[in-house]
Motif scaffolding. Structure first.
Motif, PDB file in Angstrom:
ATOM      1  N   HIS A  26       3.068  26.529  -1.078  1.00 45.87           N
ATOM      2  CA  HIS A  26       3.277  26.690  -2.517  1.00 45.87           C
ATOM      3  C   HIS A  26       3.676  25.355  -3.168  1.00 45.87           C
ATOM      4  O   HIS A  26       2.993  24.880  -4.064  1.00 45.87           O
ATOM      5  N   HIS A  27       4.798  24.785  -2.703  1.00 46.74           N
ATOM      6  CA  HIS A  27       5.314  23.593  -3.375  1.00 46.74           C
ATOM      7  C   HIS A  27       4.403  22.370  -3.211  1.00 46.74           C
ATOM      8  O   HIS A  27       4.133  21.667  -4.197  1.00 46.74           O
ATOM      9  N   ALA A  28       3.959  22.090  -2.003  1.00 46.39           N
ATOM     10  CA  ALA A  28       3.102  20.914  -1.783  1.00 46.39           C
ATOM     11  C   ALA A  28       1.814  20.990  -2.613  1.00 46.39           C
ATOM     12  O   ALA A  28       1.452  20.004  -3.268  1.00 46.39           O
ATOM     13  N   PRO A  29       1.111  22.153  -2.642  1.00 48.64           N
ATOM     14  CA  PRO A  29      -0.071  22.218  -3.513  1.00 48.64           C
ATOM     15  C   PRO A  29       0.279  22.057  -5.001  1.00 48.64           C
ATOM     16  O   PRO A  29      -0.481  21.445  -5.748  1.00 48.64           O
ATOM     17  N   LEU A  30       1.435  22.596  -5.410  1.00 49.83           N
ATOM     18  CA  LEU A  30       1.876  22.426  -6.796  1.00 49.83           C
ATOM     19  C   LEU A  30       2.107  20.945  -7.091  1.00 49.83           C
ATOM     20  O   LEU A  30       1.656  20.423  -8.117  1.00 49.83           O
ATOM     21  N   PHE A  31       2.805  20.252  -6.198  1.00 50.94           N
ATOM     22  CA  PHE A  31       3.055  18.812  -6.329  1.00 50.94           C
ATOM     23  C   PHE A  31       1.726  18.060  -6.485  1.00 50.94           C
ATOM     24  O   PHE A  31       1.587  17.187  -7.342  1.00 50.94           O
ATOM     25  N   CYS A  32       0.756  18.415  -5.668  1.00 52.94           N
ATOM     26  CA  CYS A  32      -0.535  17.712  -5.682  1.00 52.94           C
ATOM     27  C   CYS A  32      -1.415  18.099  -6.871  1.00 52.94           C
ATOM     28  O   CYS A  32      -2.384  17.398  -7.154  1.00 52.94           O
ATOM     29  N   SER A  33      -1.069  19.182  -7.565  1.00 56.95           N
ATOM     30  CA  SER A  33      -1.921  19.675  -8.649  1.00 56.95           C
ATOM     31  C   SER A  33      -1.774  18.901  -9.953  1.00 56.95           C
ATOM     32  O   SER A  33      -2.656  18.989 -10.816  1.00 56.95           O
ATOM     33  N   ASN A  79       9.441  10.927 -14.024  1.00 53.38           N
ATOM     34  CA  ASN A  79       9.829  11.173 -15.412  1.00 53.38           C
ATOM     35  C   ASN A  79       8.690  11.748 -16.248  1.00 53.38           C
ATOM     36  O   ASN A  79       8.849  11.954 -17.458  1.00 53.38           O
ATOM     37  N   SER A  80       7.549  12.009 -15.610  1.00 53.91           N
ATOM     38  CA  SER A  80       6.407  12.546 -16.349  1.00 53.91           C
ATOM     39  C   SER A  80       6.678  13.990 -16.774  1.00 53.91           C
ATOM     40  O   SER A  80       7.404  14.738 -16.116  1.00 53.91           O
ATOM     41  N   GLU A  81       6.099  14.364 -17.883  1.00 54.10           N
ATOM     42  CA  GLU A  81       6.269  15.729 -18.395  1.00 54.10           C
ATOM     43  C   GLU A  81       5.767  16.766 -17.388  1.00 54.10           C
ATOM     44  O   GLU A  81       6.405  17.805 -17.191  1.00 54.10           O
ATOM     45  N   ASN A  82       4.634  16.497 -16.736  1.00 54.03           N
ATOM     46  CA  ASN A  82       4.107  17.454 -15.761  1.00 54.03           C
ATOM     47  C   ASN A  82       5.050  17.655 -14.583  1.00 54.03           C
ATOM     48  O   ASN A  82       5.260  18.781 -14.133  1.00 54.03           O
ATOM     49  N   TYR A  83       5.609  16.562 -14.068  1.00 55.00           N
ATOM     50  CA  TYR A  83       6.566  16.717 -12.962  1.00 55.00           C
ATOM     51  C   TYR A  83       7.786  17.496 -13.441  1.00 55.00           C
ATOM     52  O   TYR A  83       8.230  18.450 -12.801  1.00 55.00           O
ATOM     53  N   LEU A  84       8.335  17.092 -14.587  1.00 50.87           N
ATOM     54  CA  LEU A  84       9.576  17.698 -15.073  1.00 50.87           C
ATOM     55  C   LEU A  84       9.424  19.164 -15.453  1.00 50.87           C
ATOM     56  O   LEU A  84      10.365  19.944 -15.302  1.00 50.87           O
ATOM     57  N   HIS A  88       9.361  20.024 -10.745  1.00 49.53           N
ATOM     58  CA  HIS A  88      10.823  19.994 -10.601  1.00 49.53           C
ATOM     59  C   HIS A  88      11.466  21.383 -10.676  1.00 49.53           C
ATOM     60  O   HIS A  88      12.348  21.694  -9.863  1.00 49.53           O
ATOM     61  N   PRO A  89      11.051  22.278 -11.600  1.00 53.08           N
ATOM     62  CA  PRO A  89      11.663  23.606 -11.656  1.00 53.08           C
ATOM     63  C   PRO A  89      11.406  24.456 -10.404  1.00 53.08           C
ATOM     64  O   PRO A  89      12.129  25.424 -10.148  1.00 53.08           O
ATOM     65  N   ASP A  90      10.419  24.093  -9.608  1.00 53.32           N
ATOM     66  CA  ASP A  90      10.117  24.836  -8.388  1.00 53.32           C
ATOM     67  C   ASP A  90      11.049  24.464  -7.237  1.00 53.32           C
ATOM     68  O   ASP A  90      11.247  25.251  -6.312  1.00 53.32           O
TER      69      ASP A  90
END
Length: 114
Positions: A26-33, A79-84, A88-90
């Motif tokens: 879940h998290h790794a694919p989300l990070f890569c997305s 600090n990117s909006e997509n990461y934040l 990050h919330p995951d």
């Protein structure tokens, strides 16, 4: 290239198997997305310990390695909006975000396979 290493522990009450499954599937694919991963991340590796006879019980449930070309790219990514807003919330859903270790490293490969 600068490698950032994070040593993390699963949430209390979560089994190691649940943690690994969530992290890898879940998290790794989300990070890569997010597009910033393609732009700034040079390498992303998740390591999960093996419980093995003769070795001490691991103190952490994962070692995460993320490589960037520079501290500027690291800061731009985190600090990117997509990461934040997406990644990050995951994180608090599967690891203890209050207790982790982070290190910035210069990687020196002494020997690599053929």
């Amino acid at each position: 290239m600068i490698k950032f290493t994070f040593l993390v522990q699963k949430l209390p009450g979560m089994s190691l198997e649940e943690f690994i499954d969530y992290h890898k599937n879940h998290h790794a694919p989300l990070f890569c997305s997010i597009p910033e991963t393609e732009l700034y991340v040079r390498k992303y590796v998740v390591n999960h310990p093996i419980i093995a006879e003769g070795f001490p019980k691991p103190l952490y449930d994962a070692v995460v390695e993320i490589s960037f070309d520079s501290f500027e790219d690291f800061n731009t990514f985190f600090n990117s909006e997509n990461y934040l807003t997406k990644v990050h919330p995951d994180e608090p859903k599967f690891f203890d975000t209050a207790n982790y270790i982070a290190m910035a490293n210069y990687e020196t490969i002494i020997k690599a396979g053929a």
